[in-house]
Design a protein around this motif. Structure first.
Motif, short mmCIF file in Angstrom:
data_model
loop_
_atom_site.label_atom_id
_atom_site.label_comp_id
_atom_site.label_asym_id
_atom_site.label_seq_id
_atom_site.Cartn_x
_atom_site.Cartn_y
_atom_site.Cartn_z
N SER A 1 0.81 -1.20 0.00
CA SER A 1 0.00 0.00 0.00
C SER A 1 0.85 1.26 0.00
CB SER A 1 -0.94 -0.01 1.20
OG SER A 1 -0.28 -0.55 2.30
N LEU A 2 2.01 1.17 0.67
CA LEU A 2 2.89 2.32 0.65
C LEU A 2 3.44 2.50 -0.76
CD1 LEU A 2 4.21 4.50 2.38
CD2 LEU A 2 6.15 3.01 2.62
N PHE B 1 2.03 1.73 -3.34
CA PHE B 1 0.93 2.32 -4.09
C PHE B 1 0.93 3.83 -3.97
CE2 PHE B 1 -3.26 4.07 -3.07
CZ PHE B 1 -3.93 3.93 -4.26
N PHE B 2 1.19 4.31 -2.73
CA PHE B 2 1.17 5.76 -2.55
C PHE B 2 2.39 6.43 -3.15
CE2 PHE B 2 -2.32 5.61 0.47
CZ PHE B 2 -2.99 6.75 0.06
N TYR C 1 3.95 11.87 -0.37
CA TYR C 1 3.41 11.49 0.93
C TYR C 1 3.70 12.56 1.99
CZ TYR C 1 1.94 7.50 3.78
OH TYR C 1 1.27 6.63 4.57
#
Lengths: 557, 89
Positions: free
Chosen positions: A38-39, A41-42, A184
């Protein structure tokens, strides 16, 4: 006073600062190890939501320059500073989203020098890569100087030690991976900055007796009630004639400087390119425009409050030659010192440190990329293995950081950093914008015209700058920078057109994806666009933003 | 939509930027509320009589809760599951 600016931070304040950087470092480490899908992904942004990229888009710019520079401007010129947002940034962001983004996203150009190389060949590429690298080091100097100002205010060390310490901190931030999670961090940073500046503004207003109190005090101050209205801003532009002042602001600041900055600044354009579709890419700057138009209320207003509340700054404004030990650049720090209690002080310090550090790290890393790939690989040592260029990049990072200490000393000589920054933008961004926009829409423009336009545009801006400095032209305020930018733009266009007439253009088939008329429509448009609800379609959103910014201009005229 | 069914797609979870915002701003909010409750007259003089830490802290907690709720109610979906793999998470 010997130590005009000391922030009296307590244990709680330091704890809040440490908490912020612990989070940033953790994200950085996690990003490097790719610990989570998920990270990942970001970071890779395969399908970042547009609100994330929109906030990252303005946060990448909400750095030292914006916070310190615009509050300094607010302290010195008052409401006229609003033009930077309502005539400058917001229309330029909308233009980027509506007109230019389809083209960037479709052609997949990743940097300004890359566009120059593909559109005009090596001449314009070399000129642009060098001027870009120089500009980044100069701007990194501004960020470093401001970072050092905070270190100085916190710990009371002399400027040169603070500079070296701040430079070392930025280097370790880059090395520890703070930059690998840039988008981020920018979103996170945005909220910390708002969490610091919003209370600062409200408490400041409370101290001066509300909005009415601020109006009364500004009217009574040396600037007078002229500083309460944004037009015609004769102080800001330095033109005595109000009509010319408005023309200078709309054309110089609005069109050339701001459009030049926002549409060619790839640190920001890249944020938009991290989205999943053309429509989301176009929406990025447009969504960013909504918070952007309210940013001045928590940046410019505190500057104006500082100018009527902080004793040293009142003295300085009454008599800039007096030995008060402060300048307009200190406005927001002085206000923080005077009104924020311990606790909120820590939030403010964390937000400012984060913004300046991230800003400088972004400058240094884009310098690094351009230096190792666009300059070293292209013109010095070709065809070496990847590891070689990584090593070059690492030395470039160190070299640029050291050089930034030098350019920070130049920046420290300006009492209002916006004067300096707008001058730099006039040198670099204005000609770039002219060449970009002409090259994009006029296929006849030749490779020779590409570099000749850039060089003569920059030369024109420098000539105007020298004439203003030596007093040949009498323009106080920031009018010198506006005129320099306008001159750079006009000279660049004229030279490019003239040179194009006498040199050979590139064959049309090499211009696909680079020139508007040669780019197929499918490449420029989003096939899914008609399925989106109105609040996700770029053009209606841009219309709403435009209406709002016009309303703001009218309300605060 | 698919919210009633078993979780079929991986959510961004702890690394969803909204959760990170909620945690950091929420932490700041709690610290500020505590500091605000302990504030002395000197701090009040600076702010012109309002307990700024307390109110800013309450505001930040509210923002943090809003972000946490938003991320809980509309989770970010990372990737559709690949056919040959069992979704984890």
């Amino acid at each position: 006073m010997d130590e005009p600016l000391r922030l009296d931070a307590s244990f709680v304040d330091y704890a809040l600062v440490v908490a912020y950087f612990a989070v940033v470092m953790l994200i950085g480490v996690a990003a490097r190890r790719r610990v989570s899908d998920s990270l990942d992904f970001f970071l890779s942004g395969r399908s970042l939501p547009a609100w994330v990229t929109g906030l990252a888009f303005i946060s990448a710019n909400l750095g030292a320059v914006e916070i310190i520079g615009m509050s300094a401007n607010g302290a010195q010129y008052g409401m006229a500073t609003m033009h930077y947002f309502w005539i400058g940034a917001v229309p330029a962001m909308l233009f980027l989203g509506v007109v230019m983004m389809p083209f960037y996203y479709g052609s997949k150009v990743r940097s300004v020098p890359e566009f120059m190389r593909r559109r005009f060949g090596t001449g314009a590429h070399l000129v642009n890569a060098i001027s870009f690298a120089v500009a980044q080091v100069l701007i990194a100097g501004i960020n470093l100087f401001l970072l050092a100002t905070i270190v100085e205010a916190l710990l009371g060390w002399p400027l040169w030690i603070s500079l070296i310490v701040a430079a070392a901190v930025v280097l370790s931030y880059i090395t520890l991976g703070g930059l690998s999670a840039a988008i981020y961090n920018e979103v996170l940073q945005f909220f910390v900055i708002v969490a610091a500046l919003l209370p600062l503004t409200l408490i400041g207003l409370n101290r001066v007796g509300g909005i009415g109190g601020l109006i009364d005090r500004v009217t009574a101050s040396p600037g007078g009630d002229e500083q309460l209205s944004s037009w015609p801003a004769t102080n800001l532009s330095g033109f005595e004639n109000p009509v010319w002042s408005a023309v200078g602001i709309v054309f110089g600041l609005g069109f050339v400087l701001s459009f030049g900055y926002w549409t060619t600044n790839f640190v920001e354009v890249q944020r938009a390119m991290a989205t999943k579709s053309m429509s989301a890419a176009r929406s990025t700057p447009i969504i960013g425009a909504f918070p952007k138009m309210f940013v001045p209320f928590i940046v410019v207003i505190p500057g104006m409050i500082a100018a009527v509340l902080v004793p040293e700054l009142i003295d300085y404004k009454a008599d800039p030659t007096a030995a008060t030990g402060v300048t307009y650049n200190d406005a927001i720090l002085l206000l923080i010192r005077d009104v924020l209690p311990n606790g909120l002080l820590g939030v403010a310090i964390a937000g400012l440190l984060a913004a300046f550090m991230a800003g400088m790290a972004a400058n240094i890393s884009s310098f690094n990329t351009v230096f190792s790939y666009d300059l070293w690989q292209q013109y010095v040592k070709k065809d070496r293995p990847d590891g070689y260029y990584l090593k070059v990049g690492r030395w470039a990072t160190v070299g640029a950081t050291v050089a930034a200490i030098g350019t920070a000393l130049i920046a420290s000589g300006y009492s209002n950093l916006m004067d300096y920054l707008q001058t730099l933008f006039g040198f670099f961004n204005a000609p770039l914008f002219a060449t970009f926009i002409l090259g994009m829409f006029w296929k006849r423009m030749t490779p020779t015209a590409g570099w000749a336009g850039l060089v003569s545009g920059t030369a024109a801006a420098i000539t105007v700058f020298v004439m203003v400095e030596t007093g040949v032209l009498d323009l106080p305020g920031q009018g010198g920078a506006f005129v320099a930018a306008g001159a750079a733009f006009v000279v660049d266009i004229v030279v490019s057109v003239v040179v194009s007439k006498v040199t050979a253009p590139k064959p049309a088939h090499e211009l696909a994806g680079l020139v508007y008329s040669e780019t197929p429509r499918e490449v420029r448009t989003d096939p899914e666009a008609h399925k989106l609800p109105w609040y996700q379609s770029p053009v209606p959103l841009a219309g709403i933003a435009l209406a709002m910014v016009i309303a703001l201009n009218v309300i605060f005229r | 939509m698919s919210s009633g069914k078993r979780q079929q797609q991986q959510k961004a979870g702890a690394f969803d930027v909204r959760n990170v915002i909620a945690e950091l701003i929420g932490f700041y909010g709690v610290v500020l509320v505590v500091v605000g409750l302990l504030d002395d007259d000197e701090s009040l003089a600076k702010t012109g009589g309002i307990d700024a830490n307390l109110w800013a802290g309450i505001g930040m907690i509210a923002v943090a809760v809003a972000f946490a709720l938003w991320s809980r109610l509309r989770p970010t979906v990372v990737d559709p599951p690949r056919e040959d793999e069992q979704p984890t998470g």
